[in-house]
Each structure stands twice: as C-alpha cells, then as structure tokens.
Design a protein around this motif. Structure first.
Motif, PDB file in Angstrom:
ATOM      1  N   ARG A  27     -54.465 -52.278  53.392  1.00 20.74           N
ATOM      2  CA  ARG A  27     -53.971 -50.919  54.254  1.00 20.74           C
ATOM      3  C   ARG A  27     -54.006 -51.084  55.604  1.00 20.74           C
ATOM      4  N   ARG A  28     -54.773 -51.769  56.736  1.00 20.95           N
ATOM      5  CA  ARG A  28     -54.624 -51.983  57.887  1.00 20.95           C
ATOM      6  C   ARG A  28     -53.185 -53.033  57.836  1.00 20.95           C
ATOM      7  N   ALA A  29     -53.071 -53.999  57.960  1.00 18.01           N
ATOM      8  CA  ALA A  29     -51.522 -54.417  57.493  1.00 18.01           C
ATOM      9  C   ALA A  29     -50.542 -53.218  57.082  1.00 18.01           C
ATOM     10  N   TRP A  94     -45.553 -60.998  59.436  1.00 23.21           N
ATOM     11  CA  TRP A  94     -46.906 -61.609  58.739  1.00 23.21           C
ATOM     12  C   TRP A  94     -47.319 -59.869  58.401  1.00 23.21           C
ATOM     13  N   ALA A  95     -47.566 -58.588  58.244  1.00 19.64           N
ATOM     14  CA  ALA A  95     -48.308 -57.900  57.675  1.00 19.64           C
ATOM     15  C   ALA A  95     -47.655 -57.824  56.655  1.00 19.64           C
ATOM     16  N   GLY A 235     -33.238 -46.738  52.831  1.00 18.20           N
ATOM     17  CA  GLY A 235     -34.614 -47.532  52.027  1.00 18.20           C
ATOM     18  C   GLY A 235     -35.605 -48.011  52.632  1.00 18.20           C
ATOM     19  N   GLU A 236     -35.118 -48.506  54.336  1.00 21.30           N
ATOM     20  CA  GLU A 236     -35.981 -48.648  55.266  1.00 21.30           C
ATOM     21  C   GLU A 236     -37.082 -47.945  55.676  1.00 21.30           C
ATOM     22  N   GLY A 237     -36.390 -46.454  55.696  1.00 21.69           N
ATOM     23  CA  GLY A 237     -36.419 -44.647  56.265  1.00 21.69           C
ATOM     24  C   GLY A 237     -38.034 -44.741  55.194  1.00 21.69           C
ATOM     25  N   TRP A 238     -37.824 -45.175  54.167  1.00 19.66           N
ATOM     26  CA  TRP A 238     -38.693 -44.099  53.240  1.00 19.66           C
ATOM     27  C   TRP A 238     -39.899 -45.396  52.645  1.00 19.66           C
ATOM     28  N   PHE A 239     -38.918 -47.060  53.179  1.00 16.06           N
ATOM     29  CA  PHE A 239     -40.259 -47.967  53.103  1.00 16.06           C
ATOM     30  C   PHE A 239     -41.062 -47.865  54.445  1.00 16.06           C
ATOM     31  N   GLY A 240     -40.199 -47.575  55.558  1.00 15.65           N
ATOM     32  CA  GLY A 240     -41.465 -47.517  56.737  1.00 15.65           C
ATOM     33  C   GLY A 240     -42.787 -46.700  56.497  1.00 15.65           C
ATOM     34  N   LEU A 241     -42.174 -45.109  55.872  1.00 21.04           N
ATOM     35  CA  LEU A 241     -43.122 -44.062  55.438  1.00 21.04           C
ATOM     36  C   LEU A 241     -44.361 -44.646  55.098  1.00 21.04           C
ATOM     37  N   TRP A 242     -43.210 -45.017  53.434  1.00 20.24           N
ATOM     38  CA  TRP A 242     -44.670 -45.445  52.276  1.00 20.24           C
ATOM     39  C   TRP A 242     -45.312 -46.000  53.043  1.00 20.24           C
ATOM     40  N   LEU A 243     -45.135 -47.079  53.955  1.00 20.30           N
ATOM     41  CA  LEU A 243     -46.283 -48.024  54.776  1.00 20.30           C
ATOM     42  C   LEU A 243     -47.159 -47.099  55.520  1.00 20.30           C
ATOM     43  N   LEU A 244     -46.937 -46.536  56.264  1.00 16.87           N
ATOM     44  CA  LEU A 244     -47.877 -45.407  57.376  1.00 16.87           C
ATOM     45  C   LEU A 244     -48.235 -44.739  56.250  1.00 16.87           C
ATOM     46  N   GLY A 247     -48.963 -46.818  52.100  1.00 18.40           N
ATOM     47  CA  GLY A 247     -48.900 -48.348  51.935  1.00 18.40           C
ATOM     48  C   GLY A 247     -50.649 -49.388  51.697  1.00 18.40           C
ATOM     49  N   GLY A 248     -51.054 -50.209  50.845  1.00 27.12           N
ATOM     50  CA  GLY A 248     -52.014 -50.769  51.144  1.00 27.12           C
ATOM     51  C   GLY A 248     -53.542 -50.191  50.530  1.00 27.12           C
ATOM     52  N   ARG A 249     -53.166 -48.850  50.279  1.00 18.75           N
ATOM     53  CA  ARG A 249     -53.851 -47.935  49.449  1.00 18.75           C
ATOM     54  C   ARG A 249     -53.768 -48.851  47.582  1.00 18.75           C
ATOM     55  N   ARG A 250     -55.077 -48.190  47.286  1.00 19.58           N
ATOM     56  CA  ARG A 250     -55.219 -49.260  45.813  1.00 19.58           C
ATOM     57  C   ARG A 250     -55.790 -47.829  45.082  1.00 19.58           C
TER      58      ARG A 250
END
Length: 254
Positions: A27-29, A94-95, A235-244, A247-250
């Motif tokens: 999640r932090r990554a 890395w992240a 794609g990259e805009g959507w991906f950036g929002l998803w990460l924020l 992203g990383g949540r189980r």
C-alpha cells in the motif's frame, strides 16, 4: 484452595547491534508510485509539449535556434524537468515492483527492469540535450546565428536526443505491456485497466517501428501520435489514480 501465579510477560529478545528491519508495504509503495505518476505526468507534459515540441522545429535549424535563443530560460527548465523525470522513473520502477511482486515476482521484476532500461536511454539522451545547451553558451554562437549561418551541431545534438529517447520508448512499451499483464492477473485491480495499458505499450512500440520503417513518417505523424496519446493518457492517468486510491490494498474475500 489453590492459587495460581500469573505468568510474567517475557520481553522480546533482540540481538544487540542488529538493525531493525521493516519492509515497505504494498500500500505504501502504491502511494509512492501514484505520487510519482502525478509528478511524471505534469513534468512530462511541460518538458515534452511546451519545451521540446514548442521550441524544436523538425528539419529547420534556423527556426529552432531562434526559438531556443529567444526562450533560453524555458529550454533550461525543460532540461531540469527531464532530469527530474529521470530520477522519478527509478523510484516508480522500484515501487511498482513491490506492489505487484505478490502477483508474480518474476514478471514484476522483469517489468521493473524494462522501465529502468527506458530510464537509462533517457539519461543517455539527456547528454545531448546538455550538449545543445553548451553549444548555445559558446561565445561565438550568437555571432554565428546573427550572421544567418547554420549551427548544425546543436541541431544534430537535439536530433540525437530525440532518437535515443525514441529507442528507449520501445523498452517503455514493453514495460507497459508487462505491467498491464500484472494488472490483469491481479485480484485487486480492474482488468479493463490492464488491457488499456497493454494497448498503450503496443502503441509506443508501433510508433518507434513506424519511424524506422516509413520513409514518409511525417505523412502519418498526426495519426500515430493520436494512436499513442489516447491509450497512454487514459491508461497511465487511470493507473495513477488507482495507485493513489486503491493500489496495494488486499481484497478480503468473505
């Protein structure tokens, strides 16, 4: 009557001199990568479209020299923006590896390596951006320019920057395809996002191949730019929002 003696809590045993270790959570990554994507989007928009596309006129050294001499401060800011992108891409690689290593560690590592290869090409390309700037700072440059003579070296340096970056975009395209695969295979990311990223990666590769294969690339340039820009921005805009945001949540299955 029996009595019981409460068991004393035994303190945790630590090895003297051993450093405390704590891995970065997915999640932090994801948050780090998401912030990186936001910064990369803003810096890339400025450096590529406002500076590179705005000042460099393909095939016209005289117009390019006039633009850069008249906007040297903008040109320098573009260089600094590209340098920031160079550094941020390493952190994002890395992240993203941490975010997706639980999905497939080997593919996640390969994905990170392809982004780093792209970043290395960008770093090499920036050498020629620096070279063009040094040519502008030569004491004899303004006299050469004012006499109407062509400073071919500066234009060659900028063209070489474009070529090196273009080759690096092949590695970036493969990175996006692999990243899209990881998104599709992940249980906590929308599959549609993964397919859009695969399309964006393929578009980058097709555009570079078109530069190499088509002698009349300029006739198709507008179409190919649209083919690259549309899935890349979405794609990259959507991906950036998803990460924020996610992203990383189980996902907890009930």
């Amino acid at each position: 009557m029996s009595t019981t003696t409460p068991t004393a809590t035994r303190p945790a045993v630590t090895t003297p001199g051993a450093p405390a270790t704590s891995e970065t959570s997915p999640r932090r990554a994801a948050q780090i990568a998401g912030v990186g994507y936001v910064l990369l989007f803003a810096l890339g928009l400025f450096a590529n479209f406002f500076v590179r596309e705005g000042l460099i006129v393909t095939g016209d050294a005289q117009a390019t020299a006039a633009n850069i001499v008249g906007s040297e401060g903008l040109f320098r800011l573009g260089l600094v923006s590209f340098l920031a992108i160079f550094v941020l891409d390493v952190a994002v690689a890395w992240a993203l590896y941490i975010v997706f290593r639980t999905t497939n560690r080997d593919v996640s590592l390969l994905t990170a390596w392809f982004r780093l290869i792209y970043t290395a090409f960008l770093g090499v390309a920036l050498i020629f951006f620096f070279q063009a700037l040094q040519l502008l700072d030569r004491p004899d440059f303004l006299s050469v320019f004012n006499n109407g003579q062509l400073n071919a070296q500066s234009l060659v340096a900028l063209d070489t920057f474009n070529s090196a970056w273009l080759i690096g975009l092949v590695a970036f395209g493969i990175h996006l395809i692999l990243l899209g695969y990881l998104v599709i295979r992940s249980r906590h990311a929308p599959k549609a996002l993964g397919y859009v990223m695969v399309a964006a990666g393929a578009a980058y590769i097709i555009d570079t191949a078109a530069h190499a294969l088509l002698s009349n690339y300029n006739d198709y340039e507008t179409l190919l730019i649209a083919v690259v820009a549309l899935p890349a921005i979405i794609g990259e805009g959507w991906f950036g929002l998803w990460l924020l945001l996610r992203g990383g949540r189980r996902r907890v299955l009930v």
